[in-house]
Design a protein around this motif. Structure first.
Motif, PDB file in Angstrom:
ATOM      1  N   GLN A  23      80.882  38.925  11.928  1.00  0.00           N
ATOM      2  CA  GLN A  23      80.860  39.163  13.358  1.00  0.00           C
ATOM      3  C   GLN A  23      82.215  39.726  13.802  1.00  0.00           C
ATOM      4  O   GLN A  23      82.927  40.333  13.009  1.00  0.00           O
ATOM      5  CB  GLN A  23      80.546  37.847  14.074  1.00  0.00           C
ATOM      6  CG  GLN A  23      79.182  37.272  13.742  1.00  0.00           C
ATOM      7  CD  GLN A  23      78.090  37.785  14.660  1.00  0.00           C
ATOM      8  OE1 GLN A  23      78.348  38.371  15.712  1.00  0.00           O
ATOM      9  NE2 GLN A  23      76.839  37.548  14.267  1.00  0.00           N
ATOM     10  N   VAL A  24      82.564  39.478  15.064  1.00  0.00           N
ATOM     11  CA  VAL A  24      83.778  40.062  15.626  1.00  0.00           C
ATOM     12  C   VAL A  24      85.004  39.236  15.232  1.00  0.00           C
ATOM     13  O   VAL A  24      84.952  38.007  15.127  1.00  0.00           O
ATOM     14  CB  VAL A  24      83.671  40.165  17.163  1.00  0.00           C
ATOM     15  CG1 VAL A  24      83.585  38.786  17.812  1.00  0.00           C
ATOM     16  CG2 VAL A  24      84.820  40.968  17.754  1.00  0.00           C
ATOM     17  N   THR A  25      86.111  39.937  14.998  1.00  0.00           N
ATOM     18  CA  THR A  25      87.397  39.281  14.806  1.00  0.00           C
ATOM     19  C   THR A  25      88.482  40.142  15.439  1.00  0.00           C
ATOM     20  O   THR A  25      88.218  41.247  15.938  1.00  0.00           O
ATOM     21  CB  THR A  25      87.691  39.014  13.320  1.00  0.00           C
ATOM     22  OG1 THR A  25      88.807  38.109  13.221  1.00  0.00           O
ATOM     23  CG2 THR A  25      88.028  40.290  12.563  1.00  0.00           C
TER      24      THR A  25
ATOM     25  N   PRO B 148      80.898  21.451  12.650  1.00  0.00           N
ATOM     26  CA  PRO B 148      81.556  21.718  11.375  1.00  0.00           C
ATOM     27  C   PRO B 148      83.022  22.099  11.514  1.00  0.00           C
ATOM     28  O   PRO B 148      83.782  22.035  10.546  1.00  0.00           O
ATOM     29  CB  PRO B 148      80.740  22.873  10.782  1.00  0.00           C
ATOM     30  CG  PRO B 148      80.099  23.528  11.961  1.00  0.00           C
ATOM     31  CD  PRO B 148      79.827  22.419  12.937  1.00  0.00           C
ATOM     32  N   PHE B 149      83.437  22.486  12.734  1.00  0.00           N
ATOM     33  CA  PHE B 149      84.818  22.919  12.954  1.00  0.00           C
ATOM     34  C   PHE B 149      85.647  21.879  13.708  1.00  0.00           C
ATOM     35  O   PHE B 149      86.789  22.160  14.085  1.00  0.00           O
ATOM     36  CB  PHE B 149      84.835  24.241  13.716  1.00  0.00           C
ATOM     37  CG  PHE B 149      84.010  25.325  13.067  1.00  0.00           C
ATOM     38  CD1 PHE B 149      84.382  25.869  11.856  1.00  0.00           C
ATOM     39  CD2 PHE B 149      82.851  25.777  13.674  1.00  0.00           C
ATOM     40  CE1 PHE B 149      83.618  26.853  11.252  1.00  0.00           C
ATOM     41  CE2 PHE B 149      82.089  26.761  13.079  1.00  0.00           C
ATOM     42  CZ  PHE B 149      82.467  27.300  11.869  1.00  0.00           C
ATOM     43  N   ALA B 150      85.099  20.698  13.926  1.00  0.00           N
ATOM     44  CA  ALA B 150      85.824  19.664  14.666  1.00  0.00           C
ATOM     45  C   ALA B 150      87.146  19.338  13.981  1.00  0.00           C
ATOM     46  O   ALA B 150      87.189  19.025  12.797  1.00  0.00           O
ATOM     47  CB  ALA B 150      84.971  18.401  14.782  1.00  0.00           C
ATOM     48  N   GLY B 151      88.237  19.438  14.739  1.00  0.00           N
ATOM     49  CA  GLY B 151      89.556  19.138  14.198  1.00  0.00           C
ATOM     50  C   GLY B 151      90.139  20.214  13.321  1.00  0.00           C
ATOM     51  O   GLY B 151      91.212  20.023  12.743  1.00  0.00           O
TER      52      GLY B 151
ATOM     53  N   ILE C 257      87.187  36.565  22.662  1.00  0.00           N
ATOM     54  CA  ILE C 257      86.000  36.747  21.830  1.00  0.00           C
ATOM     55  C   ILE C 257      85.527  35.368  21.360  1.00  0.00           C
ATOM     56  O   ILE C 257      86.233  34.373  21.534  1.00  0.00           O
ATOM     57  CB  ILE C 257      86.286  37.628  20.591  1.00  0.00           C
ATOM     58  CG1 ILE C 257      87.385  36.992  19.717  1.00  0.00           C
ATOM     59  CG2 ILE C 257      86.660  39.047  21.001  1.00  0.00           C
ATOM     60  CD1 ILE C 257      87.610  37.691  18.381  1.00  0.00           C
ATOM     61  N   ASN C 258      84.345  35.325  20.783  1.00  0.00           N
ATOM     62  CA  ASN C 258      83.917  34.174  20.003  1.00  0.00           C
ATOM     63  C   ASN C 258      84.249  34.491  18.554  1.00  0.00           C
ATOM     64  O   ASN C 258      83.508  35.236  17.902  1.00  0.00           O
ATOM     65  CB  ASN C 258      82.413  33.919  20.169  1.00  0.00           C
ATOM     66  CG  ASN C 258      82.044  33.453  21.549  1.00  0.00           C
ATOM     67  OD1 ASN C 258      82.833  32.815  22.232  1.00  0.00           O
ATOM     68  ND2 ASN C 258      80.833  33.779  21.983  1.00  0.00           N
ATOM     69  N   PRO C 259      85.362  34.005  18.039  1.00  0.00           N
ATOM     70  CA  PRO C 259      85.823  34.436  16.717  1.00  0.00           C
ATOM     71  C   PRO C 259      84.762  34.216  15.642  1.00  0.00           C
ATOM     72  O   PRO C 259      84.224  33.119  15.487  1.00  0.00           O
ATOM     73  CB  PRO C 259      87.060  33.556  16.469  1.00  0.00           C
ATOM     74  CG  PRO C 259      87.523  33.159  17.829  1.00  0.00           C
ATOM     75  CD  PRO C 259      86.268  33.012  18.640  1.00  0.00           C
ATOM     76  N   CYS C 260      84.445  35.308  14.948  1.00  0.00           N
ATOM     77  CA  CYS C 260      83.458  35.254  13.861  1.00  0.00           C
ATOM     78  C   CYS C 260      82.105  34.749  14.346  1.00  0.00           C
ATOM     79  O   CYS C 260      81.289  34.256  13.560  1.00  0.00           O
ATOM     80  CB  CYS C 260      83.971  34.413  12.697  1.00  0.00           C
ATOM     81  SG  CYS C 260      85.550  35.000  12.044  1.00  0.00           S
ATOM     82  N   GLY C 261      81.866  34.875  15.669  1.00  0.00           N
ATOM     83  CA  GLY C 261      80.581  34.495  16.230  1.00  0.00           C
ATOM     84  C   GLY C 261      80.456  33.041  16.611  1.00  0.00           C
ATOM     85  O   GLY C 261      79.354  32.594  16.978  1.00  0.00           O
ATOM     86  N   TYR C 262      81.560  32.273  16.593  1.00  0.00           N
ATOM     87  CA  TYR C 262      81.500  30.842  16.897  1.00  0.00           C
ATOM     88  C   TYR C 262      82.218  30.572  18.215  1.00  0.00           C
ATOM     89  O   TYR C 262      83.451  30.650  18.296  1.00  0.00           O
ATOM     90  CB  TYR C 262      82.140  30.020  15.779  1.00  0.00           C
ATOM     91  CG  TYR C 262      81.418  30.143  14.459  1.00  0.00           C
ATOM     92  CD1 TYR C 262      80.202  29.496  14.245  1.00  0.00           C
ATOM     93  CD2 TYR C 262      81.945  30.902  13.426  1.00  0.00           C
ATOM     94  CE1 TYR C 262      79.529  29.606  13.036  1.00  0.00           C
ATOM     95  CE2 TYR C 262      81.280  31.024  12.207  1.00  0.00           C
ATOM     96  CZ  TYR C 262      80.074  30.376  12.021  1.00  0.00           C
ATOM     97  OH  TYR C 262      79.409  30.498  10.831  1.00  0.00           O
ATOM     98  N   ALA C 263      81.446  30.232  19.236  1.00  0.00           N
ATOM     99  CA  ALA C 263      82.041  29.931  20.538  1.00  0.00           C
ATOM    100  C   ALA C 263      82.928  28.699  20.438  1.00  0.00           C
ATOM    101  O   ALA C 263      82.534  27.674  19.882  1.00  0.00           O
ATOM    102  CB  ALA C 263      80.937  29.698  21.567  1.00  0.00           C
ATOM    103  N   GLY C 264      84.143  28.827  20.968  1.00  0.00           N
ATOM    104  CA  GLY C 264      85.061  27.697  20.998  1.00  0.00           C
ATOM    105  C   GLY C 264      85.824  27.455  19.713  1.00  0.00           C
ATOM    106  O   GLY C 264      86.621  26.506  19.647  1.00  0.00           O
TER     107      GLY C 264
END
Length: 243
Positions: A69-71, A146-149, A183-190
């Motif tokens: 996705q976008v970066t 999966p990205f918590a912390g 952006i939503n980096p690599c398609g992941y909001a937040g």
């Protein structure tokens, strides 16, 4: 594998040069590793969805043929583009991607930082509260996120054409991270994006670049001794260079 240190070069002509190099290669064409930095630019992968580009403002958005996705790319980020014949190297795509990530993990370890993989989300992540903790991630992340912390410190996107690779990996060293918020980096909001400076590691981007090159050469193919820098690709008039 020949190493080409391009310096700071605009993205679009570099992308076009990688594609032209790959399309023109023959079985005996030597592999190359291009090391560079780009002025501010957003790049969209083949799977890129426009809703993930929130507010690009004056930063150009370039559509590419890499995966993902976008970066964002910008000064203070180390970028490595391996132009590698996978068949000649005896590597499958999955192994190649794993070794790109491994090169980043080894580079971070040179500065005492432990990087982590997240299943299904290519790239490398660090613990925000303990980037020097060597303990492996284990079990589900809090709240099922999966990205918590975690913060993403390196992005990866590749293209394979007739068994030959281009595009590559970008490692954040000491950069203005604010464009990632647009952006939503690599398609992941937040998804939080960090660099070495954010987690308290003072590192010279040139030193990180050379460490990453060393690890890529060890994992992918032997590299030639240093040579004079290649002239950078010509600047595209539609993508003004920012410094």
């Amino acid at each position: 594998m020949r190493i080409e240190r391009l310096g700071r070069v605009p993205y679009l002509p570099t992308y076009e040069a990688m594609r032209a190099f790959t399309e023109a290669r023959i079985d005996t064409t030597p592999d190359e590793l291009w090391l560079c930095e780009h002025p501010p630019v957003y790049t969209q992968g083949l799977a890129g969805r426009p809703e993930h580009v929130l507010a690009p403002g004056d930063i150009p958005v370039v559509a590419t043929n890499r995966g993902g996705q976008v970066t964002y790319h910008g000064p203070g980020q180390v970028i490595a583009y391996p132009l590698l014949d996978l068949r000649r190297a005896g590597l499958y795509v999955k192994t190649y991607v794993h070794r790109l990530e491994e090169a980043v993990l080894r580079t971070l370890a040179d500065w005492g930082v432990t990087g982590h993989r997240v299943a299904g989300a290519p790239g490398i992540y660090v613990r925000l509260d303990a980037p020097h903790d060597h303990a492996a991630l284990s079990g589900p992340r809090p709240g099922g996120d999966p990205f918590a912390g975690l913060g993403k410190i390196a992005a990866l996107g590749i293209k394979v054409h007739r068994h030959c690779t281009y595009h590559g990996v970008a490692l954040n060293v000491a950069m203005d991270l604010s464009p990632f918020a647009r952006i939503n980096p690599c398609g992941y909001a937040g998804l939080r994006t960090v660099d070495l400076a954010t987690i308290g590691v003072a590192a010279d981007p040139a030193a990180v670049r050379e460490a990453l090159a060393t690890h890529l050469c060890a994992l992918l193919a032997p590299c030639d001794p240093p040579r004079p820098n290649r002239a950078p690709p010509p600047r595209n008039a539609d993508e003004p260079e920012r410094r």
